[in-house]
Write a protein that holds these residues in place. Structure first.
Motif, PDB file in Angstrom:
ATOM      1  N   UNK A  26       0.822  -1.203   0.000  1.00  0.00           N
ATOM      2  CA  UNK A  26       0.000   0.000   0.000  1.00  0.00           C
ATOM      3  C   UNK A  26       0.864   1.265   0.000  1.00  0.00           C
ATOM      4  N   UNK A  27       1.947   1.262   0.782  1.00  0.00           N
ATOM      5  CA  UNK A  27       2.857   2.408   0.795  1.00  0.00           C
ATOM      6  C   UNK A  27       3.510   2.596  -0.570  1.00  0.00           C
ATOM      7  N   UNK A  28       3.897   1.515  -1.210  1.00  0.00           N
ATOM      8  CA  UNK A  28       4.495   1.593  -2.552  1.00  0.00           C
ATOM      9  C   UNK A  28       3.475   2.116  -3.554  1.00  0.00           C
ATOM     10  N   UNK A  29       2.240   1.662  -3.459  1.00  0.00           N
ATOM     11  CA  UNK A  29       1.186   2.125  -4.362  1.00  0.00           C
ATOM     12  C   UNK A  29       0.908   3.611  -4.168  1.00  0.00           C
ATOM     13  N   UNK A  30       0.859   4.056  -2.926  1.00  0.00           N
ATOM     14  CA  UNK A  30       0.636   5.480  -2.644  1.00  0.00           C
ATOM     15  C   UNK A  30       1.763   6.338  -3.212  1.00  0.00           C
ATOM     16  N   UNK A  31       2.999   5.893  -3.044  1.00  0.00           N
ATOM     17  CA  UNK A  31       4.150   6.641  -3.573  1.00  0.00           C
ATOM     18  C   UNK A  31       4.117   6.662  -5.095  1.00  0.00           C
ATOM     19  N   UNK A  32       3.741   5.567  -5.708  1.00  0.00           N
ATOM     20  CA  UNK A  32       3.633   5.460  -7.167  1.00  0.00           C
ATOM     21  C   UNK A  32       2.677   6.512  -7.709  1.00  0.00           C
ATOM     22  N   UNK A  33       1.529   6.652  -7.085  1.00  0.00           N
ATOM     23  CA  UNK A  33       0.531   7.626  -7.519  1.00  0.00           C
ATOM     24  C   UNK A  33       1.000   9.046  -7.213  1.00  0.00           C
ATOM     25  N   UNK A  34       1.504   9.265  -6.004  1.00  0.00           N
ATOM     26  CA  UNK A  34       1.930  10.598  -5.577  1.00  0.00           C
ATOM     27  C   UNK A  34       3.047  11.148  -6.464  1.00  0.00           C
ATOM     28  N   UNK A  35       3.975  10.295  -6.882  1.00  0.00           N
ATOM     29  CA  UNK A  35       5.120  10.744  -7.666  1.00  0.00           C
ATOM     30  C   UNK A  35       4.884  10.676  -9.179  1.00  0.00           C
ATOM     31  N   UNK A  36       3.664  10.339  -9.583  1.00  0.00           N
ATOM     32  CA  UNK A  36       3.321  10.375 -11.003  1.00  0.00           C
ATOM     33  C   UNK A  36       3.809   9.196 -11.808  1.00  0.00           C
ATOM     34  N   UNK A  37       3.964   8.055 -11.187  1.00  0.00           N
ATOM     35  CA  UNK A  37       4.412   6.867 -11.900  1.00  0.00           C
ATOM     36  C   UNK A  37       3.237   5.994 -12.342  1.00  0.00           C
ATOM     37  N   UNK A  38       2.090   6.592 -12.580  1.00  0.00           N
ATOM     38  CA  UNK A  38       0.923   5.847 -13.044  1.00  0.00           C
ATOM     39  C   UNK A  38       0.371   6.569 -14.269  1.00  0.00           C
ATOM     40  N   UNK A  39      -0.061   5.802 -15.289  1.00  0.00           N
ATOM     41  CA  UNK A  39      -0.645   6.431 -16.471  1.00  0.00           C
ATOM     42  C   UNK A  39      -2.135   6.120 -16.549  1.00  0.00           C
ATOM     43  N   UNK A  40      -2.791   6.585 -17.599  1.00  0.00           N
ATOM     44  CA  UNK A  40      -4.244   6.419 -17.729  1.00  0.00           C
ATOM     45  C   UNK A  40      -4.685   4.962 -17.779  1.00  0.00           C
ATOM     46  N   UNK A  41      -3.814   4.064 -18.219  1.00  0.00           N
ATOM     47  CA  UNK A  41      -4.152   2.648 -18.305  1.00  0.00           C
ATOM     48  C   UNK A  41      -3.921   1.905 -16.992  1.00  0.00           C
ATOM     49  N   UNK A  42      -3.402   2.625 -15.996  1.00  0.00           N
ATOM     50  CA  UNK A  42      -3.113   1.987 -14.719  1.00  0.00           C
ATOM     51  C   UNK A  42      -1.759   1.317 -14.675  1.00  0.00           C
TER      52      UNK A  42
END
Length: 55
Positions: A26-42
């Motif tokens: 969950x912490x890794x997922x939160x950091x991924x989203x917060x730092x912009x490492x996610x695109x429109x396709x997920x």
């Protein structure tokens, strides 16, 4: 010696690793989203390979 899990975030395109280790998924997922490492396709993509327009 105890075995502990550490999570990292890797780019799906170049396999580059985002700085940091995380204790939980969950912490890794939160950091991924917060730092912009996610695109429109997920997908998980580094800023260099992210084709999602920033707002």
């Amino acid at each position: 010696m105890p075995i502990t899990a550490e999570y990292q975030v890797k780019c799906d395109v170049c396999w580059g690793v985002m700085d940091g280790y995380y204790d939980t998924r969950e912490e890794a997922e939160d950091a991924r989203v917060k730092l912009g490492w996610v695109d429109l396709n997920g997908s998980t993509v580094c800023p260099e390979h992210n084709a999602t327009p920033t707002v």
